[in-house]
Design a protein around this motif. Structure first.
Motif, PDB file in Angstrom:
ATOM      1  N   GLN A 160       3.225 -46.461 -26.722  1.00  0.00           N
ATOM      2  CA  GLN A 160       3.179 -45.050 -27.107  1.00  0.00           C
ATOM      3  C   GLN A 160       3.526 -44.185 -25.893  1.00  0.00           C
ATOM      4  O   GLN A 160       2.936 -44.337 -24.839  1.00  0.00           O
ATOM      5  CB  GLN A 160       1.788 -44.687 -27.621  1.00  0.00           C
ATOM      6  N   VAL A 161       4.481 -43.292 -26.063  1.00  0.00           N
ATOM      7  CA  VAL A 161       4.878 -42.389 -24.995  1.00  0.00           C
ATOM      8  C   VAL A 161       4.239 -41.039 -25.220  1.00  0.00           C
ATOM      9  O   VAL A 161       4.211 -40.529 -26.344  1.00  0.00           O
ATOM     10  CB  VAL A 161       6.409 -42.240 -24.950  1.00  0.00           C
ATOM     11  N   GLN A 162       3.726 -40.459 -24.156  1.00  0.00           N
ATOM     12  CA  GLN A 162       3.207 -39.100 -24.221  1.00  0.00           C
ATOM     13  C   GLN A 162       4.101 -38.193 -23.397  1.00  0.00           C
ATOM     14  O   GLN A 162       4.487 -38.540 -22.273  1.00  0.00           O
ATOM     15  CB  GLN A 162       1.778 -39.041 -23.678  1.00  0.00           C
ATOM     16  N   LEU A 163       4.410 -37.032 -23.965  1.00  0.00           N
ATOM     17  CA  LEU A 163       5.205 -36.024 -23.280  1.00  0.00           C
ATOM     18  C   LEU A 163       4.336 -34.796 -23.087  1.00  0.00           C
ATOM     19  O   LEU A 163       3.748 -34.297 -24.053  1.00  0.00           O
ATOM     20  CB  LEU A 163       6.455 -35.677 -24.087  1.00  0.00           C
ATOM     21  N   VAL A 164       4.244 -34.317 -21.858  1.00  0.00           N
ATOM     22  CA  VAL A 164       3.387 -33.174 -21.545  1.00  0.00           C
ATOM     23  C   VAL A 164       4.238 -32.062 -20.955  1.00  0.00           C
ATOM     24  O   VAL A 164       4.846 -32.235 -19.891  1.00  0.00           O
ATOM     25  CB  VAL A 164       2.274 -33.569 -20.560  1.00  0.00           C
ATOM     26  N   GLU A 165       4.253 -30.948 -21.672  1.00  0.00           N
ATOM     27  CA  GLU A 165       5.028 -29.792 -21.248  1.00  0.00           C
ATOM     28  C   GLU A 165       4.148 -28.808 -20.468  1.00  0.00           C
ATOM     29  O   GLU A 165       2.951 -28.686 -20.761  1.00  0.00           O
ATOM     30  CB  GLU A 165       5.617 -29.061 -22.456  1.00  0.00           C
ATOM     31  N   SER A 219       8.562 -27.723 -17.330  1.00  0.00           N
ATOM     32  CA  SER A 219       8.601 -29.137 -16.959  1.00  0.00           C
ATOM     33  C   SER A 219       8.054 -29.978 -18.097  1.00  0.00           C
ATOM     34  O   SER A 219       7.165 -29.550 -18.836  1.00  0.00           O
ATOM     35  CB  SER A 219       7.759 -29.398 -15.701  1.00  0.00           C
ATOM     36  N   CYS A 220       8.579 -31.179 -18.212  1.00  0.00           N
ATOM     37  CA  CYS A 220       8.113 -32.138 -19.214  1.00  0.00           C
ATOM     38  C   CYS A 220       7.993 -33.488 -18.533  1.00  0.00           C
ATOM     39  O   CYS A 220       8.995 -34.027 -18.054  1.00  0.00           O
ATOM     40  CB  CYS A 220       9.096 -32.201 -20.370  1.00  0.00           C
ATOM     41  N   VAL A 221       6.774 -34.008 -18.495  1.00  0.00           N
ATOM     42  CA  VAL A 221       6.525 -35.299 -17.854  1.00  0.00           C
ATOM     43  C   VAL A 221       6.229 -36.340 -18.919  1.00  0.00           C
ATOM     44  O   VAL A 221       5.419 -36.112 -19.822  1.00  0.00           O
ATOM     45  CB  VAL A 221       5.346 -35.209 -16.867  1.00  0.00           C
ATOM     46  N   ALA A 222       6.873 -37.491 -18.798  1.00  0.00           N
ATOM     47  CA  ALA A 222       6.651 -38.600 -19.729  1.00  0.00           C
ATOM     48  C   ALA A 222       5.691 -39.608 -19.115  1.00  0.00           C
ATOM     49  O   ALA A 222       5.679 -39.815 -17.899  1.00  0.00           O
ATOM     50  CB  ALA A 222       7.967 -39.284 -20.062  1.00  0.00           C
ATOM     51  N   TYR A 271       6.462 -38.478 -30.640  1.00  0.00           N
ATOM     52  CA  TYR A 271       6.608 -38.009 -29.262  1.00  0.00           C
ATOM     53  C   TYR A 271       6.279 -36.523 -29.088  1.00  0.00           C
ATOM     54  O   TYR A 271       6.235 -36.036 -27.966  1.00  0.00           O
ATOM     55  CB  TYR A 271       8.037 -38.241 -28.760  1.00  0.00           C
ATOM     56  N   TRP A 272       6.064 -35.796 -30.190  1.00  0.00           N
ATOM     57  CA  TRP A 272       5.795 -34.365 -30.036  1.00  0.00           C
ATOM     58  C   TRP A 272       4.494 -34.150 -29.282  1.00  0.00           C
ATOM     59  O   TRP A 272       3.463 -34.728 -29.613  1.00  0.00           O
ATOM     60  CB  TRP A 272       5.721 -33.675 -31.392  1.00  0.00           C
ATOM     61  N   GLY A 273       4.555 -33.279 -28.257  1.00  0.00           N
ATOM     62  CA  GLY A 273       3.365 -32.915 -27.519  1.00  0.00           C
ATOM     63  C   GLY A 273       2.834 -31.577 -27.987  1.00  0.00           C
ATOM     64  O   GLY A 273       3.173 -31.112 -29.072  1.00  0.00           O
ATOM     65  N   GLN A 274       2.004 -30.950 -27.148  1.00  0.00           N
ATOM     66  CA  GLN A 274       1.394 -29.678 -27.509  1.00  0.00           C
ATOM     67  C   GLN A 274       2.328 -28.504 -27.269  1.00  0.00           C
ATOM     68  O   GLN A 274       2.128 -27.427 -27.825  1.00  0.00           O
ATOM     69  CB  GLN A 274       0.112 -29.465 -26.697  1.00  0.00           C
ATOM     70  N   GLY A 275       3.326 -28.714 -26.450  1.00  0.00           N
ATOM     71  CA  GLY A 275       4.247 -27.636 -26.144  1.00  0.00           C
ATOM     72  C   GLY A 275       3.670 -26.678 -25.118  1.00  0.00           C
ATOM     73  O   GLY A 275       2.506 -26.778 -24.710  1.00  0.00           O
ATOM     74  N   THR A 276       4.509 -25.732 -24.712  1.00  0.00           N
ATOM     75  CA  THR A 276       4.073 -24.707 -23.767  1.00  0.00           C
ATOM     76  C   THR A 276       4.587 -23.352 -24.267  1.00  0.00           C
ATOM     77  O   THR A 276       5.751 -23.221 -24.645  1.00  0.00           O
ATOM     78  CB  THR A 276       4.557 -25.010 -22.343  1.00  0.00           C
ATOM     79  N   GLN A 277       3.707 -22.373 -24.297  1.00  0.00           N
ATOM     80  CA  GLN A 277       4.031 -21.061 -24.861  1.00  0.00           C
ATOM     81  C   GLN A 277       4.803 -20.222 -23.853  1.00  0.00           C
ATOM     82  O   GLN A 277       4.384 -20.078 -22.700  1.00  0.00           O
ATOM     83  CB  GLN A 277       2.753 -20.322 -25.257  1.00  0.00           C
TER      84      GLN A 277
END
Length: 115
Positions: free
Chosen positions: A1-6, A21-24, A104-110
């Motif tokens: 499972q990959v996590q993407l954090v924006e 930035s987006c870190v995997a 792969y969808w993360g929480q996003g950044t506003q």
């Protein structure tokens, strides 16, 4: 499972700049095309910038000339430099593969641009 954090979003005045930035959680960038997507209130999510595994980039017409996507495979990170921001750029920004993968969808950044 990959996590993407924006990260990197915020409130900025029109004409200003932000760098997202987006870190995997593991290295996927060298084998997949990556993209930045955004979703504004009441609108569908749209792809705004893509960087292929070979380094080629592509942009939606609405951001062309203002946004720049880049990646650092060694850091498992994809960036989106946003300049000359407009109120219509206000949205939640996400990164994902291109085409996107549901898991792969993360929480996003506003990103909020005030006029």
């Amino acid at each position: 499972q990959v996590q993407l954090v924006e990260s990197g979003g915020g409130l900025v005045q029109a004409g200003g700049s932000l760098r997202l930035s987006c870190v995997a959680s593991r290295n996927i960038f060298s084998i997949k095309s990556m993209g930045w997507y955004r979703q504004a209130p009441g609108k569908q999510r749209e792809l705004v910038a893509t960087v292929t595994w070979g380094g080629a980039t592509n942009y939606a017409d609405s951001v062309k000339g203002r946004f720049t996507i880049s990646r650092d495979n060694a850091k498992n990170t994809v960036y989106l430099q946003m300049n000359s921001l407009k109120s219509e750029d206000t949205a939640v920004y996400y990164c994902n593969t291109v085409p996107s993968l549901k898991n792969y969808w993360g929480q996003g950044t506003q990103v909020t641009v005030s006029s």
